[in-house]
Design a protein around this motif. Structure first.
Motif, mmCIF file in Angstrom:
data_model
loop_
_atom_site.group_PDB
_atom_site.id
_atom_site.type_symbol
_atom_site.label_atom_id
_atom_site.label_comp_id
_atom_site.label_asym_id
_atom_site.label_seq_id
_atom_site.Cartn_x
_atom_site.Cartn_y
_atom_site.Cartn_z
ATOM 1 N N GLY A 96 -23.201 -51.424 77.666
ATOM 2 C CA GLY A 96 -22.396 -50.582 76.784
ATOM 3 C C GLY A 96 -21.258 -49.864 77.484
ATOM 4 O O GLY A 96 -20.458 -49.208 76.824
ATOM 5 N N GLN A 152 -19.392 -51.465 80.172
ATOM 6 C CA GLN A 152 -18.571 -52.381 80.965
ATOM 7 C C GLN A 152 -17.095 -52.206 80.648
ATOM 8 O O GLN A 152 -16.244 -52.496 81.479
ATOM 9 N N GLU A 153 -16.781 -51.719 79.454
ATOM 10 C CA GLU A 153 -15.371 -51.507 79.119
ATOM 11 C C GLU A 153 -14.753 -50.405 79.985
ATOM 12 O O GLU A 153 -13.541 -50.281 80.062
ATOM 13 N N GLY A 163 -17.836 -73.740 82.246
ATOM 14 C CA GLY A 163 -16.841 -72.820 81.708
ATOM 15 C C GLY A 163 -17.077 -71.416 82.229
ATOM 16 O O GLY A 163 -18.004 -71.187 82.978
ATOM 17 N N PRO A 164 -16.245 -70.446 81.882
ATOM 18 C CA PRO A 164 -15.145 -70.563 80.926
ATOM 19 C C PRO A 164 -13.875 -71.258 81.443
ATOM 20 O O PRO A 164 -13.012 -71.577 80.637
ATOM 21 N N SER A 199 -7.166 -61.345 85.297
ATOM 22 C CA SER A 199 -8.561 -60.914 85.342
ATOM 23 C C SER A 199 -9.182 -60.931 83.948
ATOM 24 O O SER A 199 -8.609 -60.402 83.003
ATOM 25 N N VAL A 237 -19.861 -62.138 83.631
ATOM 26 C CA VAL A 237 -21.240 -61.889 83.227
ATOM 27 C C VAL A 237 -22.153 -62.249 84.397
ATOM 28 O O VAL A 237 -21.753 -62.987 85.303
ATOM 29 N N THR A 256 -21.568 -70.965 84.237
ATOM 30 C CA THR A 256 -22.391 -69.756 84.132
ATOM 31 C C THR A 256 -23.854 -70.169 84.086
ATOM 32 O O THR A 256 -24.233 -71.036 83.281
ATOM 33 N N ALA A 290 -19.109 -68.387 78.261
ATOM 34 C CA ALA A 290 -19.601 -67.777 79.491
ATOM 35 C C ALA A 290 -21.131 -67.750 79.423
ATOM 36 O O ALA A 290 -21.760 -66.714 79.307
ATOM 37 N N ALA A 334 -22.686 -64.875 76.267
ATOM 38 C CA ALA A 334 -21.344 -64.300 76.187
ATOM 39 C C ALA A 334 -20.304 -65.394 75.966
ATOM 40 O O ALA A 334 -20.530 -66.555 76.310
ATOM 41 N N ASN A 348 -15.663 -65.654 75.709
ATOM 42 C CA ASN A 348 -14.381 -64.949 75.703
ATOM 43 C C ASN A 348 -13.606 -65.329 74.457
ATOM 44 O O ASN A 348 -13.620 -66.488 74.051
ATOM 45 N N GLU A 369 -9.855 -65.558 73.782
ATOM 46 C CA GLU A 369 -8.594 -65.491 74.526
ATOM 47 C C GLU A 369 -7.418 -65.490 73.559
ATOM 48 O O GLU A 369 -7.308 -66.346 72.693
ATOM 49 N N GLU A 373 -22.228 -55.711 73.664
ATOM 50 C CA GLU A 373 -21.002 -54.949 73.916
ATOM 51 C C GLU A 373 -19.830 -55.912 74.019
ATOM 52 O O GLU A 373 -20.019 -57.116 74.149
ATOM 53 N N THR A 374 -18.622 -55.351 73.961
ATOM 54 C CA THR A 374 -17.434 -56.160 74.172
ATOM 55 C C THR A 374 -16.622 -55.525 75.295
ATOM 56 O O THR A 374 -16.605 -54.305 75.443
ATOM 57 N N VAL A 375 -15.987 -56.372 76.088
ATOM 58 C CA VAL A 375 -15.261 -55.900 77.265
ATOM 59 C C VAL A 375 -13.818 -56.371 77.182
ATOM 60 O O VAL A 375 -13.530 -57.555 77.361
ATOM 61 N N PRO A 376 -12.897 -55.440 76.878
ATOM 62 C CA PRO A 376 -11.499 -55.859 76.767
ATOM 63 C C PRO A 376 -10.858 -56.038 78.145
ATOM 64 O O PRO A 376 -11.093 -55.233 79.051
ATOM 65 N N THR A 377 -10.088 -57.091 78.299
ATOM 66 C CA THR A 377 -9.310 -57.302 79.525
ATOM 67 C C THR A 377 -7.871 -57.585 79.108
ATOM 68 O O THR A 377 -7.536 -57.465 77.934
ATOM 69 N N SER A 432 -7.942 -61.132 76.985
ATOM 70 C CA SER A 432 -9.131 -61.700 76.358
ATOM 71 C C SER A 432 -10.184 -60.630 76.148
ATOM 72 O O SER A 432 -10.177 -59.591 76.808
ATOM 73 N N LEU A 455 -14.282 -60.153 76.165
ATOM 74 C CA LEU A 455 -15.588 -60.734 76.453
ATOM 75 C C LEU A 455 -16.574 -60.188 75.427
ATOM 76 O O LEU A 455 -16.709 -58.973 75.272
ATOM 77 N N VAL A 488 -20.383 -59.943 74.529
ATOM 78 C CA VAL A 488 -21.713 -60.084 75.134
ATOM 79 C C VAL A 488 -22.761 -59.885 74.053
ATOM 80 O O VAL A 488 -22.719 -58.882 73.334
#
Lengths: 356, 253
Positions: A23, A25-26, A193-194, A240, A244, A274, B21, B25, B27, B29, B59-63, B66, B68, B70
């Motif tokens: 929760g 990771q952002e 992948g990815p 970047s 995971v 992965t 992933a 998970a 992505n 993009e 959760e979601t991880v913005p980059t 893209s 991610l 999860v």
């Protein structure tokens, strides 16, 4: 009263871990958590805890812990040597994959972890530590988590959520797994992948057929693998993106890095594949020098494998049973009985037992 | 030849790609470039999924470009989760909420910015001009990563663009203000690092003692305000004494 496990000697690298800090990771916060979540779940089940409760992850050589509590029930899962020193008794080995009832003053010596990178110790009721961002997992690199976010240190006191008095009724037997958990053998299964499209056909074929071994640079963040070099189509770098646990990234030198629980949340190297979730516990158990290879499966196959694994874990937990006497007498059960009731119970059947 | 998962890439609309992933998970993009428009689409999907998480979403991880996604593979599966994400994509086009604006003090003293002179030399600029240019822009926090609280902020004025140092430092002091490429950052922790160190921010970007330990979040904006060494030391002392409220760095947008 307060109840603790006191660290008499810290061992080499023992940390508190649960199933991870999700929760955040952002915000760049790694998930951390147990490298072998299956072992932690089973250790918890053996002492009657919810499966995801935090336990002690022990790498290399475990700590020596003193029981500063009237009683505590513990269980280890994994290839861990353990001995118990109790005043007035000869030192004796304790087996993993079953629970043991300890009492005030006992010294629990957790020895070498042999055959995997980690083993787990669960205590009934868990530790009374304050979660950080919803988790007790210690992320050492940034000092996040309980105990200042570092491995166990000399004289640390691990507060027990249960003070020992409520550690089961006096006649509650210790429990055992009939068989140690099975992890399977053979290649680690991966989903490509990815960025598998950023590798040459030859590189993909090599990745899925060659033998790699774990290099010396191996920790909770990841394993540097050594073996045939993997060639990129074009650049090894990407803007970047998210990572995971189980991501296999390949920097420009062509040597793969298998990311484990303390991996950074994002990275700019291409990722060829992965590791599937069902094989992460096996990946988490790898040590420097271990050999490994990879086999590709589809997401559908990975999901089916994971479902079967969860059924197996449920089966192992259902099969947990009271410790059975070996060779006609169960010394452990005897000791436990003595421990919980405080005295040898001669009146209620104790005298029926053969004396040793 | 490798088995390729048929489900691996599917297009929705023109340029959105789903890349796999593993079995927990994937992505989403939105492109290859690092730009505000692409990142805004990432942040919008992130906000939508956060506001109404589909069952099984972890959760979601913005980059940069893209998101991610999860998920818990025991509670759900790839097909269900991708369908939920596609529905979120097709739904409201509301943009993510505007991020907060921060005014971060920075001291461009050469003692605190050991690469300042070398960077200025390489760019054919004076040290003062580098500091002036760095302080002239409003930066956008594209993403956090690398370590807790580390913000990738763009876009650095083009005059300051330089690749990372060829020899990364083993130890970059916490609070170091640094630039590389078209990005700038403040190191929240002492760590290794290859960016050019041009100054120091006295306010910790990660502080376990705060209710929100991480100061910046993706989508926030940052302005750097030059302070002299005396002011830097004053703020650092206030921080150490627990007398500094980071909320005072919030600026009205």
């Amino acid at each position: 009263m307060s109840a603790f496990l006191t660290v008499v000697r810290p061992g080499l690298f023992a940390t508190i871990q649960d199933l991870g800090r999700f929760g955040f990771q952002e915000l760049g916060m790694p998930v951390a958590g147990a490298l072998d979540p299956v072992a932690l779940r089973l250790a918890n089940a053996l002492v009657g805890n919810p499966q995801g409760m935090a336990g002690l992850e022990i790498a290399l050589l475990g700590p020596v812990l003193r029981v500063d509590s009237p009683a505590v029930r513990i269980a280890a899962v994994g290839p861990l040597a353990m001995t118990l020193e109790r005043e007035g008794e000869a030192t004796r080995p304790l087996e993993p994959h079953r629970s043991h009832s300890l009492r005030q003053g006992d010294l629990l010596r957790l020895g070498a972890v042999d055959g995997a990178s980690v083993a787990y110790l669960a205590v009934a009721g868990g530790f009374a530590l304050a979660p950080v961002m919803g988790s007790l997992s210690i992320y050492v690199r940034a000092g996040i988590g309980p105990l200042g976010g570092r491995p166990l240190g000399q004289d640390d006191r691990l507060p027990l959520a249960r003070d020992g008095a409520a550690d089961g009724p006096p006649d509650e037997p210790d429990l055992e797994l009939p068989q140690p958990p099975e992890y399977g053998v053979g290649p680690l299964r991966v989903v490509l992948g990815p960025q598998d499209d950023r590798f040459t056909e030859q590189a993909l074929a090599t990745f899925l057929s060659a033998a790699y071994h774990v290099g010396k640079q191996a920790d909770r963040m990841g394993l540097r693998l050594e073996g045939p070099s993997l060639k990129h189509r074009g650049s090894a770098d990407i803007p970047s993106d998210g990572l995971v646990t189980g991501s296999i990234q390949v920097p420009g030198n062509g040597q793969p890095i298998l990311l484990l629980n303390d991996h950074q949340t994002a990275g700019g190297y291409t990722k060829i594949a992965t590791v599937i979730s069902a094989d992460l516990p096996r990946a988490g158990r790898l040590r420097p020098g271990d050999r490994l290879s990879f086999q590709a499966v589809t997401v559908d196959e990975a999901e089916a494998i994971r479902r079967r694994q969860e059924q197996a874990i449920s089966g192992w937990i259902r099969a947990i049973r009271p410790v059975r006497p070996a060779g006609g007498i169960d010394l452990e059960a005897l000791y436990a009985e003595n421990l919980i009731s405080g005295t040898v119970d001669i009146v209620n059947g104790g005298s029926d037992l053969p004396l040793v | 030849m490798a088995a390729v998962d048929d489900d691996r890439v599917r297009s929705v609309g023109v340029e959105i790609r789903f890349t796999t992933a593993g079995d927990s998970a994937f992505n989403v993009e939105f492109g290859e470039a690092i730009d505000r428009a692409t990142n805004a689409r990432v942040m919008a999907l992130h906000a939508r999924l956060k506001a109404a998480p589909p069952p099984g979403l972890v959760e979601t991880v913005p980059t940069f470009r893209s998101l991610l996604v999860v998920y818990d593979p025991v509670a759900t599966g790839r097909r269900e989760m991708q369908a939920a994400v596609e529905a979120a994509l097709a739904g409201s086009n509301a943009a993510a909420a505007e991020g907060r604006l921060w005014r971060l003090p920075v001291c461009y003293d050469p003692d605190l910015g050991p690469d300042l002179a070398e960077l200025a030399d390489g760019l054919g600029l004076t040290v003062e001009r580098v500091a002036e240019l760095h302080g002239s822009a409003e930066y956008f926090v594209y993403m956090l990563g690398f370590m807790p609280g580390f913000g990738y902020m763009g876009d650095l004025p083009a005059e300051l663009e330089r690749p990372r140092r060829t020899e990364p430092r083993v130890r970059v002091p916490a609070g170091s203000v640094a630039v590389a490429g078209r990005l700038t950052t403040v190191y929240p922790w002492e760590s290794p690092g290859g960016w050019h160190l041009i100054g120091r921010c006295p306010v910790p970007l990660y502080d376990a003692g705060r209710a929100d330990p991480v100061l910046l979040t993706a989508g926030d904006r940052v302005r750097f305000e030059a302070v002299d060494r005396a002011a830097f030391d004053g703020i650092a002392q206030a921080v150490a004494a627990g007398r500094f409220d980071p909320a005072s760095l919030r600026a009205a947008s």
